[in-house]
Design a protein around this motif. Structure first.
Motif, short mmCIF file in Angstrom:
data_model
loop_
_atom_site.label_atom_id
_atom_site.label_comp_id
_atom_site.label_asym_id
_atom_site.label_seq_id
_atom_site.Cartn_x
_atom_site.Cartn_y
_atom_site.Cartn_z
N SER A 137 0.81 -1.21 0.00
CA SER A 137 0.00 0.00 0.00
C SER A 137 0.84 1.26 0.00
O SER A 137 1.91 1.31 0.60
CB SER A 137 -0.91 0.03 1.23
OG SER A 137 -1.79 -1.07 1.22
N SER A 138 0.34 2.28 -0.68
CA SER A 138 0.90 3.63 -0.65
C SER A 138 -0.26 4.58 -0.37
O SER A 138 -1.40 4.31 -0.76
CB SER A 138 1.54 3.99 -1.99
OG SER A 138 2.59 3.12 -2.29
N PHE A 139 0.06 5.69 0.27
CA PHE A 139 -0.98 6.63 0.68
C PHE A 139 -0.72 8.00 0.09
O PHE A 139 0.42 8.44 0.03
CB PHE A 139 -1.07 6.70 2.20
CG PHE A 139 -1.18 5.33 2.81
CD1 PHE A 139 -2.36 4.61 2.74
CD2 PHE A 139 -0.09 4.74 3.42
CE1 PHE A 139 -2.47 3.35 3.27
CE2 PHE A 139 -0.17 3.47 3.96
CZ PHE A 139 -1.36 2.77 3.88
N THR A 140 -1.78 8.67 -0.31
CA THR A 140 -1.66 10.00 -0.89
C THR A 140 -1.31 11.01 0.20
O THR A 140 -2.00 11.09 1.22
CB THR A 140 -2.98 10.40 -1.58
OG1 THR A 140 -3.24 9.49 -2.63
CG2 THR A 140 -2.91 11.82 -2.12
N ILE A 141 -0.26 11.77 -0.04
CA ILE A 141 0.10 12.88 0.83
C ILE A 141 -0.64 14.13 0.35
O ILE A 141 -1.22 14.86 1.14
CB ILE A 141 1.63 13.12 0.80
CG1 ILE A 141 2.34 11.90 1.39
CG2 ILE A 141 1.99 14.40 1.55
CD1 ILE A 141 3.83 11.90 1.19
N LYS A 142 -0.61 14.36 -0.95
CA LYS A 142 -1.30 15.50 -1.55
C LYS A 142 -1.66 15.13 -2.98
O LYS A 142 -0.83 14.63 -3.73
CB LYS A 142 -0.39 16.73 -1.56
CG LYS A 142 -1.01 17.93 -2.24
CD LYS A 142 -0.03 19.09 -2.31
CE LYS A 142 -0.63 20.25 -3.08
NZ LYS A 142 0.35 21.30 -3.31
N GLU A 143 -2.90 15.38 -3.35
CA GLU A 143 -3.31 15.17 -4.73
C GLU A 143 -2.87 16.38 -5.55
O GLU A 143 -3.36 17.48 -5.34
CB GLU A 143 -4.83 14.99 -4.81
CG GLU A 143 -5.32 14.64 -6.19
CD GLU A 143 -6.81 14.36 -6.21
OE1 GLU A 143 -7.19 13.18 -6.10
OE2 GLU A 143 -7.58 15.32 -6.30
N VAL A 144 -1.94 16.17 -6.44
CA VAL A 144 -1.36 17.25 -7.22
C VAL A 144 -2.21 17.54 -8.45
O VAL A 144 -2.40 18.70 -8.82
CB VAL A 144 0.09 16.91 -7.63
CG1 VAL A 144 0.68 17.99 -8.52
CG2 VAL A 144 0.94 16.70 -6.38
N LYS A 145 -2.74 16.51 -9.07
CA LYS A 145 -3.59 16.69 -10.24
C LYS A 145 -4.66 15.60 -10.25
O LYS A 145 -4.35 14.43 -9.99
CB LYS A 145 -2.78 16.61 -11.54
CG LYS A 145 -3.64 16.79 -12.78
CD LYS A 145 -2.85 16.71 -14.06
CE LYS A 145 -3.80 16.89 -15.25
NZ LYS A 145 -3.09 16.82 -16.53
#
Length: 152
Positions: A137-145
């Motif tokens: 799993s990986s988690f979003t830190i910030k949605e850039v686009k």
């Protein structure tokens, strides 16, 4: 299906805001309302336009935590693939599932409330599906686009 320049512009307009009236699109494109209506109907019949939806803010509905989960099946057989894909289709937290080439078989995009909600999803739903060999799993830190528009 082959598109002319007007089809491409119309599809761009519809992808940006499909709530406008046919007249508004006609004015923008310099066409008659009937011509725009007929183009839209032709694109719908050809299954180029598949649906119209309302896009919601995931934070407003308390689903602001986004995870990407790579999944590897124990064995890549037809039955395992069918079963996994059928079960994933039942999980409302999974908003996208892609069958991949490479080290992992699938990548899932998952929207949940928070890390605890993600853990509960993993333990009680995802890993309950048979034939899963491993996950990462990986988690979003910030949605850039983020875009729902398909470039033409």
């Amino acid at each position: 299906m082959k598109f002319d320049e007007i089809d491409e512009k119309l599809l761009g307009l519809l992808q940006t805001d499909c709530k406008k009236t046919t007249k508004e699109y006609a004015d923008t494109l310099g066409l008659s309302t009937t011509a725009v209506y007929e183009r839209i109907k032709r694109l719908e019949r050809a299954k180029v336009i598949t649906s119209y939806v309302a896009l919601i803010d995931r934070f407003a509905v308390d689903k602001g935590f986004t995870a990407f989960c790579h999944v590897k099946l124990v064995q890549h057989t037809r039955d395992n693939i069918r079963h996994f894909e059928r079960e994933i289709g039942k999980l409302h937290e999974v908003v996208e599932c892609h069958h991949l080439s490479g080290d992992f078989d699938y990548i899932l995009k998952i929207h949940v409330r928070d890390m605890e909600d993600y853990r509960n999803f993993m333990v009680s739903k995802l890993t309950a599906i048979p034939h899963i060999g491993s996950t990462q799993s990986s988690f979003t830190i910030k949605e850039v686009k983020h875009s729902t528009v398909i470039p033409l």
